[in-house]
Enzyme design. Structure first.
Site, PDB file in Angstrom:
ATOM      1  N   ARG A 147     -52.551   0.716 -59.866  1.00 38.65           N
ATOM      2  CA  ARG A 147     -51.241   1.062 -59.332  1.00 38.65           C
ATOM      3  C   ARG A 147     -50.932   2.525 -59.637  1.00 38.65           C
ATOM      4  O   ARG A 147     -51.458   3.101 -60.590  1.00 38.65           O
ATOM      5  CB  ARG A 147     -50.163   0.171 -59.949  1.00 38.65           C
ATOM      6  CG  ARG A 147     -50.365  -1.322 -59.728  1.00 38.65           C
ATOM      7  CD  ARG A 147     -49.325  -2.132 -60.482  1.00 38.65           C
ATOM      8  NE  ARG A 147     -49.476  -3.570 -60.262  1.00 38.65           N
ATOM      9  CZ  ARG A 147     -50.210  -4.378 -61.031  1.00 38.65           C
ATOM     10  NH1 ARG A 147     -50.858  -3.871 -62.091  1.00 38.65           N
ATOM     11  NH2 ARG A 147     -50.294  -5.669 -60.768  1.00 38.65           N
ATOM     12  N   LYS A 171     -48.865  -4.332 -65.691  1.00 31.09           N
ATOM     13  CA  LYS A 171     -47.530  -4.923 -65.780  1.00 31.09           C
ATOM     14  C   LYS A 171     -47.438  -5.851 -66.985  1.00 31.09           C
ATOM     15  O   LYS A 171     -48.378  -6.575 -67.297  1.00 31.09           O
ATOM     16  CB  LYS A 171     -47.218  -5.708 -64.497  1.00 31.09           C
ATOM     17  CG  LYS A 171     -46.939  -4.828 -63.286  1.00 31.09           C
ATOM     18  CD  LYS A 171     -46.509  -5.666 -62.100  1.00 31.09           C
ATOM     19  CE  LYS A 171     -46.096  -4.803 -60.921  1.00 31.09           C
ATOM     20  NZ  LYS A 171     -45.662  -5.612 -59.767  1.00 31.09           N
ATOM     21  N   HIS A 244     -49.310   3.053 -51.758  1.00 34.57           N
ATOM     22  CA  HIS A 244     -49.791   1.761 -52.268  1.00 34.57           C
ATOM     23  C   HIS A 244     -50.902   1.196 -51.383  1.00 34.57           C
ATOM     24  O   HIS A 244     -51.645   0.296 -51.801  1.00 34.57           O
ATOM     25  CB  HIS A 244     -48.628   0.767 -52.345  1.00 34.57           C
ATOM     26  CG  HIS A 244     -48.887  -0.381 -53.274  1.00 34.57           C
ATOM     27  ND1 HIS A 244     -49.001  -0.222 -54.642  1.00 34.57           N
ATOM     28  CD2 HIS A 244     -49.070  -1.709 -53.045  1.00 34.57           C
ATOM     29  CE1 HIS A 244     -49.223  -1.401 -55.208  1.00 34.57           C
ATOM     30  NE2 HIS A 244     -49.270  -2.315 -54.260  1.00 34.57           N
ATOM     31  N   ARG A 247     -54.416   0.966 -52.854  1.00 37.75           N
ATOM     32  CA  ARG A 247     -54.725  -0.252 -53.623  1.00 37.75           C
ATOM     33  C   ARG A 247     -55.133  -1.380 -52.680  1.00 37.75           C
ATOM     34  O   ARG A 247     -56.093  -2.103 -52.947  1.00 37.75           O
ATOM     35  CB  ARG A 247     -53.502  -0.635 -54.450  1.00 37.75           C
ATOM     36  CG  ARG A 247     -53.654  -1.849 -55.343  1.00 37.75           C
ATOM     37  CD  ARG A 247     -52.467  -1.885 -56.307  1.00 37.75           C
ATOM     38  NE  ARG A 247     -52.203  -3.185 -56.873  1.00 37.75           N
ATOM     39  CZ  ARG A 247     -52.776  -3.649 -57.979  1.00 37.75           C
ATOM     40  NH1 ARG A 247     -53.677  -2.911 -58.611  1.00 37.75           N
ATOM     41  NH2 ARG A 247     -52.462  -4.834 -58.452  1.00 37.75           N
ATOM     42  N   HIS A 270     -53.901  -8.970 -61.272  1.00 37.58           N
ATOM     43  CA  HIS A 270     -52.965 -10.006 -60.839  1.00 37.58           C
ATOM     44  C   HIS A 270     -52.994 -11.169 -61.824  1.00 37.58           C
ATOM     45  O   HIS A 270     -54.068 -11.639 -62.202  1.00 37.58           O
ATOM     46  CB  HIS A 270     -53.334 -10.528 -59.446  1.00 37.58           C
ATOM     47  CG  HIS A 270     -53.033  -9.565 -58.351  1.00 37.58           C
ATOM     48  ND1 HIS A 270     -53.639  -9.626 -57.109  1.00 37.58           N
ATOM     49  CD2 HIS A 270     -52.184  -8.502 -58.296  1.00 37.58           C
ATOM     50  CE1 HIS A 270     -53.175  -8.645 -56.348  1.00 37.58           C
ATOM     51  NE2 HIS A 270     -52.295  -7.957 -57.043  1.00 37.58           N
ATOM     52  N   TYR A 279     -55.239 -10.875 -49.744  1.00 36.69           N
ATOM     53  CA  TYR A 279     -56.253  -9.903 -49.355  1.00 36.69           C
ATOM     54  C   TYR A 279     -57.459 -10.544 -48.679  1.00 36.69           C
ATOM     55  O   TYR A 279     -58.421  -9.859 -48.345  1.00 36.69           O
ATOM     56  CB  TYR A 279     -56.728  -9.122 -50.580  1.00 36.69           C
ATOM     57  CG  TYR A 279     -55.691  -8.189 -51.134  1.00 36.69           C
ATOM     58  CD1 TYR A 279     -55.412  -6.977 -50.508  1.00 36.69           C
ATOM     59  CD2 TYR A 279     -54.983  -8.510 -52.287  1.00 36.69           C
ATOM     60  CE1 TYR A 279     -54.450  -6.125 -51.015  1.00 36.69           C
ATOM     61  CE2 TYR A 279     -54.020  -7.658 -52.800  1.00 36.69           C
ATOM     62  CZ  TYR A 279     -53.761  -6.469 -52.157  1.00 36.69           C
ATOM     63  OH  TYR A 279     -52.804  -5.627 -52.661  1.00 36.69           O
TER      64      TYR A 279
END
Length: 301
Positions: A147, A171, A244, A247, A270, A279
């Site tokens: 990211r 994250k 973005h 990514r 993730h 995806y």
């Protein structure tokens, strides 16, 4: 307001949210309080009830905001009132029962290989005092799928050049290792020797952050997005484009070349495989190629 300060401290210390996320939450709460003030005589957030929430939801939908924007606002306010309930400041969470109709997931937009080549051509041909930094940013983002916020937080100590891996802080402060290839390695080493070190010496900075602004201070997420938008503009690519998408392009390229979903999940950081499953779309070329190859009536007469 003391209440907001306490919530900010909770988000920062206990939840360990990023500064950007905390700011967004507080802005959503402030917008809600302003709405209450502008539409009635209720200004105390502790007195909000379901009626106030219903009126606010109608107001948001009447403004034709994107569903993602409304969802974010509701999420922020729901978290705020959960915090208040937890600390016995209110009895019930007025946002707890708010449910938005599930929206079908939109396929992520990504760059085709030809478009990526246009971006790299633009950044390599550009001029400027920090050209090498810009090259390294593009190579790292596309080459690792990290990211933009993770890229901004990157430090040299996170990079293992011998193993060609980067320790990424994602994250929720979750760590993961991502590999990087020859192009990113060469770009980083060239940038460090010929730009990063001279800039830090010139401006007498001593930090370890990889990407820096023109004063040799750590670059911000906004700064990286600005650089990428400049590169996109220089490449003459048209349409609605966002940084973005690099990514998305990374994930798409991996899957189209045979990578399994679990691997892509690990590389992207993730927490849930369901997030990665979006995806599993294929490019139009791949779709057409498979159709022509496997469907008996696909060829022209």
């Amino acid at each position: 307001m003391e209440l907001i300060s306490l919530f900010k401290q909770y988000l920062t210390v206990e939840r360990q949210y990023s500064e950007k996320t905390v700011t967004a939450y507080l802005e959503d709460i402030d917008a809600f309080q302003k709405f209450l003030t502008d539409t009635g005589d209720k200004t105390d957030l502790l007195l909000v009830d379901r009626f106030d929430v219903n009126v606010y939801m109608s107001y948001l939908f009447d403004r034709h905001l994107a569903r993602t924007s409304i969802s974010r606002k509701v999420s922020a306010l729901r978290s705020f009132y959960r915090f208040l309930v937890k600390n016995d400041l209110v009895d019930k969470n007025p946002f707890e029962l708010v449910q938005l109709k599930k929206q079908s997931d939109k396929l992520p937009h990504f760059f085709y290989e030809k478009e990526m080549n246009m971006l790299f051509e633009a950044v390599y041909q550009a001029e400027g005092a920090q050209k090498l930094r810009n090259i390294a940013i593009l190579e790292v983002l596309y080459g690792t799928g990290m990211r933009v916020s993770e890229c901004a937080a990157l430090q040299w100590s996170d990079i293992d050049f011998s193993m060609q891996t980067i320790l990424v802080l994602g994250k929720g402060n979750k760590e993961r290792y991502v590999p990087f290839g020859r192009y990113a390695k060469e770009a980083l080493q060239n940038y460090r020797k010929n730009e990063w070190e001279p800039f830090l010496s010139k401006y007498k900075q001593t930090h370890n952050f990889v990407f820096i602004n023109h004063y040799a201070k750590p670059i911000t997420t906004t700064g990286i997005e600005y650089i990428l938008n400049q590169v996109i503009t220089a490449s003459s690519l048209n349409g609605k484009i966002h940084p973005h998408m690099l990514r998305h392009s990374f994930a798409t390229a991996l899957l189209n070349n045979g990578a399994d979903l679990r691997t892509v999940q690990e590389l992207l950081g993730h927490s849930s495989l369901s997030t990665t499953q979006i995806y599993t779309h294929v490019t139009k070329e791949k779709l057409q190629e498979s159709y022509r190859k496997y469907f008996p009536r696909s060829t022209d007469a």
